[in-house]
Design a protein around this motif. Structure first.
Motif, mmCIF file in Angstrom:
data_model
loop_
_atom_site.group_PDB
_atom_site.id
_atom_site.type_symbol
_atom_site.label_atom_id
_atom_site.label_comp_id
_atom_site.label_asym_id
_atom_site.label_seq_id
_atom_site.Cartn_x
_atom_site.Cartn_y
_atom_site.Cartn_z
ATOM 1 N N ASP A 90 61.538 7.900 13.640
ATOM 2 C CA ASP A 90 60.581 8.897 13.141
ATOM 3 C C ASP A 90 61.353 10.138 12.697
ATOM 4 O O ASP A 90 62.067 10.738 13.513
ATOM 5 C CB ASP A 90 59.573 9.251 14.240
ATOM 6 N N PRO A 91 61.286 10.483 11.398
ATOM 7 C CA PRO A 91 60.424 9.875 10.379
ATOM 8 C C PRO A 91 61.095 8.707 9.681
ATOM 9 O O PRO A 91 62.321 8.579 9.704
ATOM 10 C CB PRO A 91 60.231 11.032 9.405
ATOM 11 N N LEU A 92 60.265 7.875 9.039
ATOM 12 C CA LEU A 92 60.754 6.809 8.188
ATOM 13 C C LEU A 92 60.715 7.273 6.729
ATOM 14 O O LEU A 92 59.868 8.096 6.362
ATOM 15 C CB LEU A 92 59.901 5.547 8.356
ATOM 16 N N PRO A 93 61.593 6.763 5.888
ATOM 17 C CA PRO A 93 61.658 7.226 4.495
ATOM 18 C C PRO A 93 60.512 6.689 3.640
ATOM 19 O O PRO A 93 59.915 5.650 3.942
ATOM 20 C CB PRO A 93 63.000 6.672 4.014
ATOM 21 N N THR A 94 60.204 7.401 2.560
ATOM 22 C CA THR A 94 59.218 6.909 1.599
ATOM 23 C C THR A 94 59.820 5.749 0.806
ATOM 24 O O THR A 94 61.035 5.664 0.628
ATOM 25 C CB THR A 94 58.790 8.023 0.637
ATOM 26 N N THR A 95 58.948 4.884 0.323
ATOM 27 C CA THR A 95 59.402 3.624 -0.254
ATOM 28 C C THR A 95 58.776 3.368 -1.617
ATOM 29 O O THR A 95 57.570 3.563 -1.806
ATOM 30 C CB THR A 95 59.040 2.458 0.688
ATOM 31 N N SER A 96 59.602 2.903 -2.552
ATOM 32 C CA SER A 96 59.133 2.378 -3.835
ATOM 33 C C SER A 96 59.328 0.870 -3.811
ATOM 34 O O SER A 96 60.456 0.390 -3.643
ATOM 35 C CB SER A 96 59.919 2.977 -5.003
ATOM 36 N N VAL A 97 58.248 0.136 -3.964
ATOM 37 C CA VAL A 97 58.315 -1.323 -4.026
ATOM 38 C C VAL A 97 58.356 -1.736 -5.494
ATOM 39 O O VAL A 97 57.482 -1.350 -6.276
ATOM 40 C CB VAL A 97 57.122 -1.980 -3.309
ATOM 41 N N ILE A 98 59.373 -2.503 -5.875
ATOM 42 C CA ILE A 98 59.572 -2.896 -7.266
ATOM 43 C C ILE A 98 59.364 -4.407 -7.381
ATOM 44 O O ILE A 98 60.044 -5.192 -6.716
ATOM 45 C CB ILE A 98 60.985 -2.508 -7.751
ATOM 46 N N VAL A 99 58.405 -4.786 -8.218
ATOM 47 C CA VAL A 99 58.046 -6.190 -8.408
ATOM 48 C C VAL A 99 58.290 -6.558 -9.868
ATOM 49 O O VAL A 99 57.715 -5.943 -10.763
ATOM 50 C CB VAL A 99 56.570 -6.443 -8.043
ATOM 51 N N ILE A 100 59.154 -7.531 -10.102
ATOM 52 C CA ILE A 100 59.472 -7.985 -11.458
ATOM 53 C C ILE A 100 58.713 -9.285 -11.726
ATOM 54 O O ILE A 100 58.647 -10.157 -10.863
ATOM 55 C CB ILE A 100 60.979 -8.240 -11.621
ATOM 56 N N PHE A 101 58.165 -9.413 -12.927
ATOM 57 C CA PHE A 101 57.505 -10.677 -13.255
ATOM 58 C C PHE A 101 57.685 -11.021 -14.730
ATOM 59 O O PHE A 101 57.909 -10.151 -15.574
ATOM 60 C CB PHE A 101 56.007 -10.626 -12.911
ATOM 61 N N HIS A 102 57.599 -12.303 -14.998
ATOM 62 C CA HIS A 102 57.543 -12.820 -16.371
ATOM 63 C C HIS A 102 56.585 -13.998 -16.376
ATOM 64 O O HIS A 102 56.791 -14.985 -15.664
ATOM 65 C CB HIS A 102 58.922 -13.261 -16.859
ATOM 66 N N ASN A 103 55.502 -13.873 -17.137
ATOM 67 C CA ASN A 103 54.502 -14.939 -17.260
ATOM 68 C C ASN A 103 54.042 -15.457 -15.904
ATOM 69 O O ASN A 103 53.960 -16.670 -15.677
ATOM 70 C CB ASN A 103 55.051 -16.087 -18.121
ATOM 71 N N GLU A 104 53.741 -14.530 -15.011
ATOM 72 C CA GLU A 104 53.279 -14.889 -13.674
ATOM 73 C C GLU A 104 51.786 -15.197 -13.698
ATOM 74 O O GLU A 104 51.031 -14.663 -14.520
ATOM 75 C CB GLU A 104 53.572 -13.756 -12.689
ATOM 76 N N ALA A 105 51.351 -16.051 -12.782
ATOM 77 C CA ALA A 105 49.932 -16.370 -12.636
ATOM 78 C C ALA A 105 49.168 -15.136 -12.153
ATOM 79 O O ALA A 105 49.666 -14.361 -11.334
ATOM 80 C CB ALA A 105 49.752 -17.526 -11.657
ATOM 81 N N PHE B 242 51.793 -14.242 -21.832
ATOM 82 C CA PHE B 242 50.468 -14.702 -21.420
ATOM 83 C C PHE B 242 49.452 -13.592 -21.686
ATOM 84 O O PHE B 242 49.687 -12.421 -21.357
ATOM 85 C CB PHE B 242 50.454 -15.056 -19.929
ATOM 86 N N GLU B 243 48.313 -13.952 -22.242
ATOM 87 C CA GLU B 243 47.307 -12.954 -22.619
ATOM 88 C C GLU B 243 46.782 -12.174 -21.422
ATOM 89 O O GLU B 243 46.526 -10.977 -21.515
ATOM 90 C CB GLU B 243 46.144 -13.635 -23.357
ATOM 91 N N HIS B 244 46.630 -12.836 -20.277
ATOM 92 C CA HIS B 244 46.067 -12.135 -19.119
ATOM 93 C C HIS B 244 47.006 -11.051 -18.587
ATOM 94 O O HIS B 244 46.579 -10.192 -17.800
ATOM 95 C CB HIS B 244 45.703 -13.121 -18.008
ATOM 96 N N LEU B 245 48.274 -11.076 -19.031
ATOM 97 C CA LEU B 245 49.240 -10.082 -18.561
ATOM 98 C C LEU B 245 49.395 -8.915 -19.537
ATOM 99 O O LEU B 245 50.243 -8.048 -19.327
ATOM 100 C CB LEU B 245 50.597 -10.754 -18.321
ATOM 101 N N LYS B 246 48.576 -8.894 -20.546
ATOM 102 C CA LYS B 246 48.610 -7.789 -21.515
ATOM 103 C C LYS B 246 47.530 -6.770 -21.163
ATOM 104 O O LYS B 246 47.581 -6.149 -20.116
ATOM 105 C CB LYS B 246 48.483 -8.349 -22.934
ATOM 106 N N GLU B 247 46.543 -6.583 -22.002
ATOM 107 C CA GLU B 247 45.525 -5.550 -21.758
ATOM 108 C C GLU B 247 44.749 -5.769 -20.467
ATOM 109 O O GLU B 247 44.493 -4.797 -19.730
ATOM 110 C CB GLU B 247 44.580 -5.472 -22.954
ATOM 111 N N PRO B 248 44.372 -7.025 -20.102
ATOM 112 C CA PRO B 248 43.644 -7.209 -18.835
ATOM 113 C C PRO B 248 44.417 -6.696 -17.620
ATOM 114 O O PRO B 248 43.835 -6.062 -16.734
ATOM 115 C CB PRO B 248 43.429 -8.721 -18.778
#
Length: 464
Positions: free
Chosen positions: A117-132, A164-170
């Motif tokens: 205590d205290p613990l540091p703030t965290t940025s979670v980074i998620v990479i994807f390509h044509n993911e479901a 993939f279309e669902h990964l664009k505007e949606p």
């Protein structure tokens, strides 16, 4: 040889034992995943979250089993397309809530640990390509639903030029409604390494946590993952990577007693091995972090400033491959430590093939690992080059990376082998190394003789 669980995607696949190249993860990582799943070791403490239907598909990490032969023609098309496009059972994934509950698979001792205590703030980074769609959103929501809001500064979702279309505007519209989540897109297909660099460049948390886009974080995952970093900013951590079955989406667990740590062979391929006895004896409590010579690379955490000090990823590496060993070697050789955190569990879908297209005009993994060897392995690089028959190919300019190592005053690779990975076999120290090398040289000729020369011939010299 790999076996599909629950009978594979069709329950009676005659080719279920065929090996299919997986461009997502090292072979040894997948082998370990299969072994863990077969054992299904470790008691699971199930504590159902409130306001859920435990009988809904996939809740509490339970399997969803589909008999595809009983599906309607329309549903069968969806089922088959899900496997084709994603290399996992997306039909089942779409049946499961993106907020699904998971069992609390932590060891009871983990719940008694008092974190820094205290613990540091965290940025979670998620990479994807044509993911479901459902798998990607379940990854995001598992982080949002199971992370302390005081610790989670942001989730940066990086789209590596999906079509993939669902990964664009949606997807953009969906993420715009979420707090602490933002979407970053690459202008061209960059691959895992440079896409992660793009995400890290805009991160603002004190710690970076890299996740694949087909994960689910378990209860209490974040605190133990960043606690060692809070105590020492030069420590990088990896969670226990649990299996999410690619067919049924069942979540499995690993007990602390069965944890393995990372290594590598002289083809510079990551592998797993048991925790050495001296490391087991060094630790005072079963919940203490476990030192690991290398990491698998898909899921890990590191202090953002330390990541930048180390030169982050080598920008000369393409797509993926070798970056996990580069991070591992330079963390250890440049004053840091790499540890596995037994109380942090993150589920991961291990696919048996890659659904993505890769460039065919260059051996990306060889290029990356030669760059790794040139910069970090010193004279030990020759053991790797022998396996390439010294055909290094065009690996680019590594002068800046060598200058980085000099500037950081990193230790030698010999020091690493002696102090971090003394269990590693070193070919040059083997009594029969020269004889084995000679045998390897003649093996192609021996093969030619036995398989291509007329059985009546006994003239080995003419065969050569």
């Amino acid at each position: 040889k790999l076996r599909r669980h629950q009978g594979g995607e069709n329950g009676n696949n005659k080719n279920e034992n065929k090996h299919v190249d997986d461009h997502d993860h090292p072979e040894e990582e997948r082998k370990k995943a299969q072994e863990q799943q077969r054992k299904n070791a470790g008691p699971i403490q199930v504590h159902a979250p409130k306001e859920i239907n435990p009988n809904a598909p996939g809740e509490l990490g339970k399997p969803v089993v589909i008999d595809k032969d009983k599906l309607s023609p329309e549903e069968r098309v969806k089922y088959d397309e899900g496997w084709k496009n994603n290399a996992f059972n997306n039909y089942v994934s779409d049946m499961i809530s993106i907020h699904r509950s998971l069992p609390d698979i932590r060891d009871p001792a983990c719940k008694a640990v008092k974190w820094h205590d205290p613990l540091p703030t965290t940025s979670v980074i998620v990479i994807f390509h044509n993911e479901a769609w459902s798998v990607l959103l379940r990854t995001i929501h598992s982080v949002l639903d199971r992370s302390d809001i005081k610790l989670l500064k942001e989730i940066i979702v990086v789209d590596d030029y999906s079509d993939f279309e669902h990964l664009k505007e949606p997807l953009q519209s969906y993420i715009d409604k979420l707090e602490r989540v933002r979407l970053v897109r690459t202008a061209k297909r960059e691959g895992l390494i440079r896409a992660r660099l793009k995400g890290a460049a805009v991160a603002t948390g004190e710690v970076l946590v890299f996740l694949d886009s087909h994960c689910e974080t378990a209860e209490g995952w974040l605190e133990p993952l960043i606690d060692p970093i809070a105590r020492n900013p030069n420590v990088s951590t990896v969670p226990l990577i649990e299996i999410i079955d690619d067919n049924t989406f069942q979540m499995y667990s690993t007990p602390i007693e069965s944890i393995q740590v990372g290594g590598f062979d002289w083809s510079l391929i990551f592998d797993w091995h048991p925790v050495p006895r001296n490391e087991m004896e060094r630790r005072k409590h079963k919940t203490d972090p476990i030192r690991s010579p290398t990491m698998a690379g898909g899921l890990f955490a590191i202090n953002r400033n330390y990541f930048e000090l180390l030169g982050s990823y080598d920008p000369g590496m393409d797509i993926w491959g070798g970056e996990n060993l580069e991070i591992s070697f330079k963390v250890w050789m440049c004053g840091g430590e790499l540890v596995c955190t037994p109380c942090s569990h993150v589920g991961h879908i291990f696919r048996k093939r890659s659904p993505y297209k890769w460039p065919s005009n260059v051996n990306v993994v060889r290029k990356n690992t030669v760059r790794l060897a040139e910069v970090w392995l010193d004279e030990y690089k020759n053991y790797y080059y022998e396996r390439l028959q010294n055909d290094l190919g065009n690996y680019g300019d590594v002068s800046e990376r060598k200058a980085l190592r000099e500037r950081l005053q990193c230790k030698s690779f010999g020091w690493y082998l002696k102090n971090v990975y003394p269990e590693q076999f070193i070919p040059g120290e083997s009594l029969f190394y020269g004889e084995v090398s000679a045998l390897l040289f003649y093996l192609p000729f021996i093969h030619f003789y036995f398989y291509h020369i007329d059985e009546s011939s006994t003239d080995f010299e003419s065969a050569i």
